[in-house]
Write an enzyme that holds these catalytic residues in place. Structure first.
Site, short mmCIF file in Angstrom:
data_model
loop_
_atom_site.label_atom_id
_atom_site.label_comp_id
_atom_site.label_asym_id
_atom_site.label_seq_id
_atom_site.Cartn_x
_atom_site.Cartn_y
_atom_site.Cartn_z
N HIS A 24 0.80 -1.14 -0.03
CA HIS A 24 0.07 -0.15 0.06
C HIS A 24 0.70 1.38 -0.02
O HIS A 24 0.77 1.93 -0.78
CB HIS A 24 -0.83 -0.02 1.27
CG HIS A 24 -1.90 1.11 1.53
ND1 HIS A 24 -3.06 1.28 1.13
CD2 HIS A 24 -1.55 2.41 2.00
CE1 HIS A 24 -3.49 2.46 1.47
NE2 HIS A 24 -2.77 3.31 1.91
N GLU A 25 1.99 1.26 0.94
CA GLU A 25 2.80 2.35 1.02
C GLU A 25 3.58 2.44 -0.37
O GLU A 25 3.96 3.41 -0.89
CB GLU A 25 3.71 2.29 2.16
CG GLU A 25 2.94 2.50 3.57
CD GLU A 25 2.34 3.59 3.64
OE1 GLU A 25 2.72 4.65 3.02
OE2 GLU A 25 1.14 3.74 4.14
N HIS A 28 1.91 4.56 -2.80
CA HIS A 28 2.24 6.04 -2.62
C HIS A 28 3.67 6.43 -3.24
O HIS A 28 3.55 7.38 -3.74
CB HIS A 28 1.85 6.27 -1.13
CG HIS A 28 0.62 6.20 -0.47
ND1 HIS A 28 -0.43 6.78 -1.21
CD2 HIS A 28 0.26 5.56 0.61
CE1 HIS A 28 -1.56 6.43 -0.67
NE2 HIS A 28 -1.24 5.62 0.62
#
Length: 228
Positions: A24-25, A28
């Site tokens: 998920h990170e 980003h």
């Protein structure tokens, strides 16, 4: 306490949780890099290597304790990706895209877990049973994490999306809520349901809001992967 059962549960949640939380990170980080901010790239965070994103407490300790305690939910987080929004090509627009990249990564991972189910016939039966549990957990966990992060509450990704697309007279007050965002989430996720149950009622606003989108996304991913 059955140690073998605990170890088995850990084994079928470890990989899905690790990938869902850390990549998920990574989503980003990749989006920020492509949109002009090299901060995460310089720190080695633009990578699919989950170990680059692990937070000892949020990625290991908290999910592990919840799993051992048989909590009704699994929660965790990775090291937040630093983003210099002023370095982005178009800061307000790109802030939205960077925020969406995290949940987007979770939905891609859920699809890949679903797609990999087609490989089960190639595996021995005893191994296939263990793998299918990993796959199911990977689908559900990634969809839940993706949908949860799209809630329009700062500091969740959905809060940043809302701040980026709303007019200033709404975006500015919403952005100011970020300092209280974690407390708001604790209240909505834990305190309100706990208090309501003690009063003989069932009040779970986050669960109610998320249940429909989660079912829709899981169904859509299953169809796209050729499973239904």
């Amino acid at each position: 306490m059955n140690i073998e059962a605990i170890l088995y549960q850990v084994s079928v949640w470890l990989i899905p949780a690790l990938l869902a939380i850390t990549l998920h990170e990574a989503g980003h980080a990749f989006a920020a890099w492509k949109l002009g901010d090299g901060t995460a790239k310089a720190m080695g965070r633009v990578t699919l290597n989950p170990f680059k994103h692990i937070d000892p407490v949020g990625t290991v300790l908290i999910p592990g304790m919840l799993l051992l305690l048989k909590a009704p939910f699994l929660f965790g987080y990775a090291k937040p990706v630093p983003v210099n929004f002023r370095a982005l090509n178009k800061p307000r627009r790109d802030m939205v895209l960077v925020a969406l990249a995290g949940p987007g990564m979770n939905f891609v991972l859920a699809f890949l877990f679903a797609l990999s189910i087609h490989l089960l016939p190639l595996l021995p039966e005893d191994v296939a049973l263990w793998v299918i549990e990993n796959q199911r957990n990977g689908i559900v966990l990634n969809v839940v994490l993706g949908v949860f992060n799209l809630l329009p509450i700062p500091p969740l990704d959905g809060g940043r999306v809302a701040v980026g697309i709303l007019p200033n007279f709404l975006a500015i007050p919403l952005a100011r809520l970020e300092r209280f965002g974690f407390l708001i989430l604790i209240g909505l996720i834990i305190l309100l349901p706990m208090v309501s149950r003690s009063l003989g009622m069932e009040f779970n606003p986050i669960g109610w809001v998320m249940s429909g989108p989660i079912s829709f996304v899981v169904s859509a991913i299953a169809k796209l992967a050729g499973l239904g």
